[in-house]
Design a protein around this motif. Structure first.
Motif, PDB file in Angstrom:
ATOM      1  N   ARG A  52       0.846  -1.195   0.000  1.00  0.00           N
ATOM      2  CA  ARG A  52       0.000   0.000   0.000  1.00  0.00           C
ATOM      3  C   ARG A  52       0.876   1.238   0.000  1.00  0.00           C
ATOM      4  NH1 ARG A  52      -1.157   2.629   5.287  1.00  0.00           N
ATOM      5  NH2 ARG A  52      -2.317   3.776   3.779  1.00  0.00           N
ATOM      6  N   PRO A  53       0.295   2.418  -0.221  1.00  0.00           N
ATOM      7  CA  PRO A  53       1.090   3.640  -0.126  1.00  0.00           C
ATOM      8  C   PRO A  53       1.824   3.697   1.212  1.00  0.00           C
ATOM      9  CG  PRO A  53      -1.067   4.143  -1.038  1.00  0.00           C
ATOM     10  CD  PRO A  53      -1.097   2.692  -0.596  1.00  0.00           C
ATOM     11  N   GLY A  54       3.058   4.121   1.148  1.00  0.00           N
ATOM     12  CA  GLY A  54       3.906   4.133   2.332  1.00  0.00           C
ATOM     13  C   GLY A  54       4.847   2.945   2.367  1.00  0.00           C
ATOM     14  N   GLY A  55       4.681   2.026   1.405  1.00  0.00           N
ATOM     15  CA  GLY A  55       5.606   0.911   1.254  1.00  0.00           C
ATOM     16  C   GLY A  55       5.414  -0.238   2.223  1.00  0.00           C
ATOM     17  N   THR A  56       4.277  -0.327   2.870  1.00  0.00           N
ATOM     18  CA  THR A  56       4.051  -1.433   3.795  1.00  0.00           C
ATOM     19  C   THR A  56       3.041  -2.412   3.202  1.00  0.00           C
ATOM     20  OG1 THR A  56       3.501  -1.995   6.074  1.00  0.00           O
ATOM     21  CG2 THR A  56       2.181  -0.280   5.058  1.00  0.00           C
ATOM     22  N   LEU A  57       3.057  -3.611   3.709  1.00  0.00           N
ATOM     23  CA  LEU A  57       2.066  -4.585   3.273  1.00  0.00           C
ATOM     24  C   LEU A  57       0.691  -4.139   3.763  1.00  0.00           C
ATOM     25  CD1 LEU A  57       4.247  -7.692   3.945  1.00  0.00           C
ATOM     26  CD2 LEU A  57       3.379  -6.981   1.723  1.00  0.00           C
ATOM     27  N   SER A  58      -0.298  -4.287   2.921  1.00  0.00           N
ATOM     28  CA  SER A  58      -1.619  -3.729   3.190  1.00  0.00           C
ATOM     29  C   SER A  58      -2.441  -4.571   4.159  1.00  0.00           C
ATOM     30  CB  SER A  58      -2.396  -3.586   1.872  1.00  0.00           C
ATOM     31  OG  SER A  58      -2.751  -4.869   1.376  1.00  0.00           O
ATOM     32  N   GLY A  59      -3.385  -3.895   4.803  1.00  0.00           N
ATOM     33  CA  GLY A  59      -4.341  -4.585   5.659  1.00  0.00           C
ATOM     34  C   GLY A  59      -5.127  -5.643   4.903  1.00  0.00           C
ATOM     35  N   PRO A  60      -5.642  -5.339   3.693  1.00  0.00           N
ATOM     36  CA  PRO A  60      -6.363  -6.365   2.952  1.00  0.00           C
ATOM     37  C   PRO A  60      -5.512  -7.614   2.646  1.00  0.00           C
ATOM     38  CG  PRO A  60      -6.947  -4.232   2.093  1.00  0.00           C
ATOM     39  CD  PRO A  60      -5.815  -4.011   3.087  1.00  0.00           C
ATOM     40  N   ALA A  61      -4.202  -7.431   2.438  1.00  0.00           N
ATOM     41  CA  ALA A  61      -3.337  -8.596   2.209  1.00  0.00           C
ATOM     42  C   ALA A  61      -3.266  -9.454   3.476  1.00  0.00           C
ATOM     43  CB  ALA A  61      -1.939  -8.150   1.787  1.00  0.00           C
ATOM     44  N   MET A  62      -3.150  -8.797   4.636  1.00  0.00           N
ATOM     45  CA  MET A  62      -3.112  -9.546   5.893  1.00  0.00           C
ATOM     46  C   MET A  62      -4.461 -10.199   6.179  1.00  0.00           C
ATOM     47  SD  MET A  62      -0.722  -7.265   8.417  1.00  0.00           S
ATOM     48  CE  MET A  62      -0.996  -5.621   7.782  1.00  0.00           C
ATOM     49  N   MET A  63      -5.558  -9.535   5.812  1.00  0.00           N
ATOM     50  CA  MET A  63      -6.888 -10.110   5.997  1.00  0.00           C
ATOM     51  C   MET A  63      -7.050 -11.371   5.147  1.00  0.00           C
ATOM     52  SD  MET A  63      -9.019  -6.585   5.913  1.00  0.00           S
ATOM     53  CE  MET A  63      -9.806  -6.006   7.399  1.00  0.00           C
ATOM     54  N   MET A  64      -6.591 -11.297   3.910  1.00  0.00           N
ATOM     55  CA  MET A  64      -6.664 -12.457   3.021  1.00  0.00           C
ATOM     56  C   MET A  64      -5.825 -13.604   3.568  1.00  0.00           C
ATOM     57  SD  MET A  64      -4.731 -13.994   0.187  1.00  0.00           S
ATOM     58  CE  MET A  64      -3.692 -12.654  -0.257  1.00  0.00           C
ATOM     59  N   LEU A  65      -4.617 -13.291   4.035  1.00  0.00           N
ATOM     60  CA  LEU A  65      -3.750 -14.326   4.595  1.00  0.00           C
ATOM     61  C   LEU A  65      -4.424 -14.999   5.788  1.00  0.00           C
ATOM     62  CD1 LEU A  65      -1.065 -15.869   4.849  1.00  0.00           C
ATOM     63  CD2 LEU A  65      -0.189 -13.898   6.146  1.00  0.00           C
ATOM     64  N   ALA A  66      -5.013 -14.208   6.675  1.00  0.00           N
ATOM     65  CA  ALA A  66      -5.675 -14.773   7.853  1.00  0.00           C
ATOM     66  C   ALA A  66      -6.849 -15.660   7.459  1.00  0.00           C
ATOM     67  CB  ALA A  66      -6.139 -13.652   8.783  1.00  0.00           C
ATOM     68  N   ASP A  67      -7.668 -15.204   6.540  1.00  0.00           N
ATOM     69  CA  ASP A  67      -8.844 -15.968   6.133  1.00  0.00           C
ATOM     70  C   ASP A  67      -8.443 -17.282   5.475  1.00  0.00           C
ATOM     71  OD1 ASP A  67     -11.608 -16.441   5.876  1.00  0.00           O
ATOM     72  OD2 ASP A  67     -11.703 -15.417   3.942  1.00  0.00           O
ATOM     73  N   VAL A  68      -7.475 -17.232   4.587  1.00  0.00           N
ATOM     74  CA  VAL A  68      -7.034 -18.457   3.897  1.00  0.00           C
ATOM     75  C   VAL A  68      -6.347 -19.406   4.882  1.00  0.00           C
ATOM     76  CG1 VAL A  68      -5.577 -19.398   2.055  1.00  0.00           C
ATOM     77  CG2 VAL A  68      -6.878 -17.301   1.661  1.00  0.00           C
ATOM     78  N   ALA A  69      -5.548 -18.878   5.800  1.00  0.00           N
ATOM     79  CA  ALA A  69      -4.873 -19.737   6.782  1.00  0.00           C
ATOM     80  C   ALA A  69      -5.891 -20.470   7.655  1.00  0.00           C
ATOM     81  CB  ALA A  69      -3.918 -18.914   7.645  1.00  0.00           C
ATOM     82  N   PHE A  70      -6.917 -19.762   8.100  1.00  0.00           N
ATOM     83  CA  PHE A  70      -7.962 -20.387   8.916  1.00  0.00           C
ATOM     84  C   PHE A  70      -8.688 -21.456   8.101  1.00  0.00           C
ATOM     85  CE2 PHE A  70     -11.637 -19.143  12.046  1.00  0.00           C
ATOM     86  CZ  PHE A  70     -11.748 -20.465  12.448  1.00  0.00           C
ATOM     87  N   TYR A  71      -9.029 -21.142   6.856  1.00  0.00           N
ATOM     88  CA  TYR A  71      -9.708 -22.098   5.973  1.00  0.00           C
ATOM     89  C   TYR A  71      -8.848 -23.345   5.773  1.00  0.00           C
ATOM     90  CZ  TYR A  71     -12.307 -23.774   1.838  1.00  0.00           C
ATOM     91  OH  TYR A  71     -13.036 -24.526   0.936  1.00  0.00           O
ATOM     92  N   VAL A  72      -7.547 -23.162   5.572  1.00  0.00           N
ATOM     93  CA  VAL A  72      -6.645 -24.310   5.389  1.00  0.00           C
ATOM     94  C   VAL A  72      -6.606 -25.161   6.652  1.00  0.00           C
ATOM     95  CG1 VAL A  72      -4.217 -24.990   5.087  1.00  0.00           C
ATOM     96  CG2 VAL A  72      -5.260 -23.314   3.543  1.00  0.00           C
ATOM     97  N   ALA A  73      -6.526 -24.543   7.822  1.00  0.00           N
ATOM     98  CA  ALA A  73      -6.536 -25.314   9.071  1.00  0.00           C
ATOM     99  C   ALA A  73      -7.813 -26.142   9.171  1.00  0.00           C
ATOM    100  CB  ALA A  73      -6.396 -24.377  10.271  1.00  0.00           C
ATOM    101  N   LEU A  74      -8.929 -25.570   8.739  1.00  0.00           N
ATOM    102  CA  LEU A  74     -10.204 -26.292   8.759  1.00  0.00           C
ATOM    103  C   LEU A  74     -10.205 -27.442   7.753  1.00  0.00           C
ATOM    104  CD1 LEU A  74     -12.996 -26.198  10.124  1.00  0.00           C
ATOM    105  CD2 LEU A  74     -13.747 -24.749   8.221  1.00  0.00           C
ATOM    106  N   LEU A  75      -9.730 -27.180   6.541  1.00  0.00           N
ATOM    107  CA  LEU A  75      -9.674 -28.234   5.515  1.00  0.00           C
ATOM    108  C   LEU A  75      -8.787 -29.389   5.958  1.00  0.00           C
ATOM    109  CD1 LEU A  75      -9.261 -26.146   2.234  1.00  0.00           C
ATOM    110  CD2 LEU A  75     -11.329 -27.309   3.026  1.00  0.00           C
ATOM    111  N   VAL A  76      -7.659 -29.070   6.541  1.00  0.00           N
ATOM    112  CA  VAL A  76      -6.721 -30.086   6.994  1.00  0.00           C
ATOM    113  C   VAL A  76      -7.400 -31.000   8.017  1.00  0.00           C
ATOM    114  CG1 VAL A  76      -4.629 -30.418   8.390  1.00  0.00           C
ATOM    115  CG2 VAL A  76      -4.630 -28.820   6.479  1.00  0.00           C
TER     116      VAL A  76
END
Length: 149
Positions: A52-76
């Motif tokens: 995102r502007p300012g050169g940091t990783l964006s909140g939406p990227a972290m939100m996506m990572l969290a959602d997919v990680a939780f989904y993967v833990a559930l699938l596993v």
């Protein structure tokens, strides 16, 4: 329910690529790094698409990572459950992430017949400091309603 995983890291990674091919569109998406009982670790490669502007990783990227990680833990834990859906996610952004890959460590804290409750700890690769803490709930459909038409 048993706490022994029913899908391997490779199996769940292949499943994600099959049902969510768009996850890697425009640059690298999350990669399944490890799985275990009631848990998963995903890596989100540092890429301009997530900055995102300012050169940091964006909140939406972290939100996506969290959602997919939780989904993967559930699938596993449950196996392919295509119609499991996020019912809530809450985020606490704790500090600016470094310009490195992010690691999301998901842990299911309670797994019931219809709901799973868990958390995801997100860190910059190589750091012990949390950049984000997420908690959430997934709805698990009844087995007869879990088939995709």
């Amino acid at each position: 329910m048993t706490t022994e995983p029913v899908m391997s890291r490779d199996a769940v990674a292949a499943y994600l690529d099959e049902v969510f091919p768009q996850i890697h569109h425009g640059g690298p998406g999350p990669v399944v790094a490890a799985v275990g009982p009631m848990s998963a670790v995903l890596r989100l490669p540092y890429h301009d698409r997530h900055v995102r502007p300012g050169g940091t990783l964006s909140g939406p990227a972290m939100m996506m990572l969290a959602d997919v990680a939780f989904y993967v833990a559930l699938l596993v834990q449950l196996g392919p459950v295509p119609l499991a859906v996020t019912t809530s996610l809450s985020f606490n952004f704790l500090r600016k992430p470094a310009r490195r890959d992010l690691l999301g460590e998901a842990r299911i804290m309670k797994l019931g017949r219809r709901l799973a409750v868990g958390e995801v700890l997100i860190r910059s690769d190589g750091s012990d400091d949390l950049v984000c803490h997420a908690t959430g709930t997934y709805a698990i459909p009844a087995p007869e309603k879990n088939a995709v038409s």
